[in-house]
Design an enzyme around this catalytic site. Structure first.
Site, mmCIF file in Angstrom:
data_model
loop_
_atom_site.group_PDB
_atom_site.id
_atom_site.type_symbol
_atom_site.label_atom_id
_atom_site.label_comp_id
_atom_site.label_asym_id
_atom_site.label_seq_id
_atom_site.Cartn_x
_atom_site.Cartn_y
_atom_site.Cartn_z
ATOM 1 N N ARG A 1 -2.935 6.873 1.147
ATOM 2 C CA ARG A 1 -3.401 8.082 1.811
ATOM 3 C C ARG A 1 -2.389 8.756 2.725
ATOM 4 N NH1 ARG A 1 -8.753 4.934 3.485
ATOM 5 N NH2 ARG A 1 -7.120 3.361 3.444
ATOM 6 N N ASP B 1 -7.105 -2.601 -7.310
ATOM 7 C CA ASP B 1 -7.642 -3.312 -6.148
ATOM 8 C C ASP B 1 -7.954 -4.747 -6.537
ATOM 9 O OD1 ASP B 1 -8.594 -2.565 -3.264
ATOM 10 O OD2 ASP B 1 -10.052 -3.987 -4.039
ATOM 11 N N TYR C 1 -15.345 -11.849 -0.186
ATOM 12 C CA TYR C 1 -16.019 -10.571 -0.464
ATOM 13 C C TYR C 1 -17.214 -10.777 -1.403
ATOM 14 C CZ TYR C 1 -12.163 -8.065 1.758
ATOM 15 O OH TYR C 1 -11.247 -7.598 2.666
ATOM 16 N N ARG D 1 -6.196 11.665 -5.705
ATOM 17 C CA ARG D 1 -7.407 10.930 -5.333
ATOM 18 C C ARG D 1 -8.607 11.878 -5.332
ATOM 19 N NH1 ARG D 1 -11.376 9.129 -3.025
ATOM 20 N NH2 ARG D 1 -11.489 7.551 -1.402
ATOM 21 N N ARG E 1 0.824 -1.226 0.000
ATOM 22 C CA ARG E 1 0.000 0.000 0.000
ATOM 23 C C ARG E 1 0.854 1.271 0.000
ATOM 24 N NH1 ARG E 1 -5.532 -0.751 1.932
ATOM 25 N NH2 ARG E 1 -6.198 -2.578 0.762
HETATM 26 O O1 CP3 Z 1 -0.143 -1.983 -2.370
HETATM 27 C C1 CP3 Z 1 -0.488 -1.064 -3.165
HETATM 28 O O2 CP3 Z 1 -0.124 0.107 -3.017
HETATM 29 C C2 CP3 Z 1 -1.266 -1.458 -4.420
HETATM 30 C C3 CP3 Z 1 -2.670 -1.198 -4.440
HETATM 31 C C4 CP3 Z 1 -3.604 -2.079 -3.626
HETATM 32 C C5 CP3 Z 1 -4.799 -1.574 -3.057
HETATM 33 N N1 CP3 Z 1 -5.501 -2.605 -2.530
HETATM 34 C C6 CP3 Z 1 -5.207 -0.166 -3.092
HETATM 35 C C7 CP3 Z 1 -6.254 0.312 -2.179
HETATM 36 C C8 CP3 Z 1 -3.568 -3.451 -3.347
HETATM 37 C C9 CP3 Z 1 -2.488 -4.472 -3.680
HETATM 38 C C10 CP3 Z 1 -4.786 -3.777 -2.676
HETATM 39 C C11 CP3 Z 1 -5.118 -5.151 -2.256
HETATM 40 C C12 CP3 Z 1 -6.353 -5.393 -1.495
HETATM 41 N N2 CP3 Z 1 -7.566 -4.758 -1.605
HETATM 42 C C13 CP3 Z 1 -6.508 -6.445 -0.548
HETATM 43 C C14 CP3 Z 1 -5.447 -7.450 -0.189
HETATM 44 C C15 CP3 Z 1 -4.406 -6.887 0.715
HETATM 45 C C16 CP3 Z 1 -4.929 -6.522 2.087
HETATM 46 O O3 CP3 Z 1 -4.963 -5.318 2.386
HETATM 47 O O4 CP3 Z 1 -5.283 -7.425 2.850
HETATM 48 C C17 CP3 Z 1 -7.823 -6.362 -0.049
HETATM 49 C C18 CP3 Z 1 -8.431 -7.272 0.999
HETATM 50 C C19 CP3 Z 1 -8.493 -5.301 -0.747
HETATM 51 C C20 CP3 Z 1 -9.908 -4.860 -0.625
HETATM 52 C C21 CP3 Z 1 -9.976 -3.468 -0.111
HETATM 53 N N3 CP3 Z 1 -9.680 -2.322 -0.854
HETATM 54 C C22 CP3 Z 1 -10.358 -3.035 1.181
HETATM 55 C C23 CP3 Z 1 -10.740 -3.951 2.320
HETATM 56 C C24 CP3 Z 1 -10.282 -1.631 1.185
HETATM 57 C C25 CP3 Z 1 -10.706 -0.708 2.301
HETATM 58 C C26 CP3 Z 1 -9.664 -0.598 3.347
HETATM 59 C C27 CP3 Z 1 -8.847 0.654 3.157
HETATM 60 O O5 CP3 Z 1 -7.604 0.577 3.344
HETATM 61 O O6 CP3 Z 1 -9.435 1.704 2.862
HETATM 62 C C28 CP3 Z 1 -9.811 -1.214 -0.086
HETATM 63 C C29 CP3 Z 1 -9.543 0.177 -0.508
HETATM 64 C C30 CP3 Z 1 -8.185 0.489 -1.041
HETATM 65 N N4 CP3 Z 1 -7.434 -0.315 -1.843
HETATM 66 C C31 CP3 Z 1 -7.462 1.708 -0.848
HETATM 67 C C32 CP3 Z 1 -6.268 1.609 -1.557
HETATM 68 C C33 CP3 Z 1 -5.197 2.639 -1.702
HETATM 69 C C34 CP3 Z 1 -7.961 2.912 -0.064
HETATM 70 C C35 CP3 Z 1 -8.918 3.661 -0.933
HETATM 71 C C36 CP3 Z 1 -8.880 5.161 -0.790
HETATM 72 O O7 CP3 Z 1 -7.924 5.816 -1.238
HETATM 73 O O8 CP3 Z 1 -9.872 5.664 -0.274
#
Ligand code: CP3
Length: 350
Positions: A37, A83, A159, A46, A33
């Site tokens: 943010r 994602d 999910y 964003r 990640r």
């Molecule tokens: O690592 C990186 O920088 C690459 C991008 C990436 C994102 N999500 C961006 C993201 C990767 C590899 C993921 C994987 C992901 N997404 C997983 C597996 C890894 C883990 O965290 O366990 C899962 C379960 C998801 C599903 C998901 N997406 C959730 C549960 C959430 C909400 C939680 C949160 O952190 O807000 C997201 C949103 C998400 N995915 C964001 C980002 C940068 C935040 C969104 C925002 O900017 O508002």
């Protein structure tokens, strides 16, 4: 275990050399990640994109946020900004992100819904993301590795079934108990599209792919074999058949002592380690089989201070004598100070 035949040279990015089994004096480093943010430049883009999903599907802006942490910190690898849930979305399942609450999908609870989703499957829905890959590849220096990814079928399935993140993956586990045939059909659908999606990412320019199985720890050994190892093995096989040189990292988070079996069963090239795993066990039973990546606690990075320095030393001491990629055990927290990331890089690189 079969290893891909891609040769490495001193011109190969350190990240890929480590994944190929080389022990490096200074481990390559990136953070899960890392585009996110905690970076003001991310928050700005964003806001311009309007929503997280519009950002994922905007190749120009998604490429920009993928590259931001590389420019700022010089990490050894970039990870595609997207994602794991774009795969069910491409299959036709409705997906949205409730602000501050995480992902929401229209749950798949019966065969009729799955059939509808199947019919929604359309080629081309993920094309903007593949265009992002091409754009990043074109701007990335040769010294930097580039990682694509997908979610593992079990995690994506949790999910799809629940329609949201769940603390114990209860709805998916209940479906396994009640209707394993339907759950298998869901898994099969995810396996097929994940193979195509990863192969397309590699064709478009990523060097390595990571398979995120964030909820692997929720299953007992028998279910873990059936729902985590077996589907992941099929994805690895499907990717290797097309791209034998691609490096594949598995992240069976929480699988603990089952990780050696996961490595042997899936054929992944490397595994990412969560912070909770015992370091001696990980070195002796896991790093002896494949290169490892991890496993600094994101909470310790956020807290900073002397604990951060001593934990970085401990992680390096535990894994530095074998092939190793420095990373976190899970994603960086949004309120992590940038100065702590800078300190981490200094401490890792010396
Ligand atoms: O690592 C990186 O920088 C690459 C991008 C990436 C994102 N999500 C961006 C993201 C990767 C590899 C993921 C994987 C992901 N997404 C997983 C597996 C890894 C883990 O965290 O366990 C899962 C379960 C998801 C599903 C998901 N997406 C959730 C549960 C959430 C909400 C939680 C949160 O952190 O807000 C997201 C949103 C998400 N995915 C964001 C980002 C940068 C935040 C969104 C925002 O900017 O508002």
């Amino acid at each position: 275990m079969d290893q891909p035949s891609g040769k490495t040279t001193s011109a190969t990015p350190a990240f890929l050399r480590a994944l190929s089994g080389e022990k490096l004096a200074v481990p390559p480093v990136w953070l899960m990640r890392q585009a996110g943010r905690y970076l003001p430049e991310y928050r700005e883009v964003r806001a311009k994109a309007g929503s997280f999903l519009s950002l994922c599907y905007n190749p120009e802006l998604a490429a920009e946020v993928t590259l931001q942490p590389i420019r700022r910190f010089g990490f050894d690898a970039a990870i595609l900004f997207s994602d794991i849930l774009v795969v069910p979305q491409a299959l036709g399942q409705k997906l949205w992100f409730a602000e501050g609450e995480g992902p929401r999908l229209e749950p798949v609870a019966d065969a009729a819904r799955l059939a509808e989703i199947d019919r929604g499957a359309g080629a081309g829905k993920l094309d903007p993301i593949l265009e992002t890959v091409g754009r990043v590849r074109a701007s990335l220096g040769k010294e930097t590795g580039f990682i694509g990814f997908c979610g593992a079928p079990w995690t994506v399935g949790t999910y799809m079934v629940a329609g949201r993140g769940t603390p114990d993956q209860g709805p998916a586990r209940a479906l396994i108990a009640q209707d394993p045939v339907l759950f298998q059909a869901i898994i099969d659908r995810i396996v097929a599209s994940s193979i195509d999606y990863l192969n397309a990412q590699i064709t478009a320019g990523v060097d390595a792919v990571q398979i995120f199985d964030s909820w692997a720890g929720a299953l007992g050994p028998e279910d873990f074999r059936r729902w985590c190892i077996e589907p992941t093995r099929r994805i690895v096989e499907g990717v290797r058949a097309v791209h034998p040189q691609a490096r594949i990292i598995g992240f069976p988070r929480g699988a603990g002592e089952l990780i050696p079996e996961y490595i042997r069963g899936t054929g992944v090239d490397a595994v990412s380690l969560e912070s909770e795993i015992d370091r001696d066990f990980a070195r002796e039973a896991i790093q002896s089989l494949v290169p490892v990546q991890g496993h600094l606690d994101p909470l310790i990075l956020r807290a900073g201070g002397d604990d951060l320095e001593s934990e970085i030393s401990a992680v390096k001491a535990a894994f530095g004598s074998g092939p190793f990629v420095f990373n976190l055990g899970h994603g960086i927290l949004p309120d992590t100070p940038i100065a702590h990331v800078e300190r981490l890089l200094k401490a890792v690189r010396g």
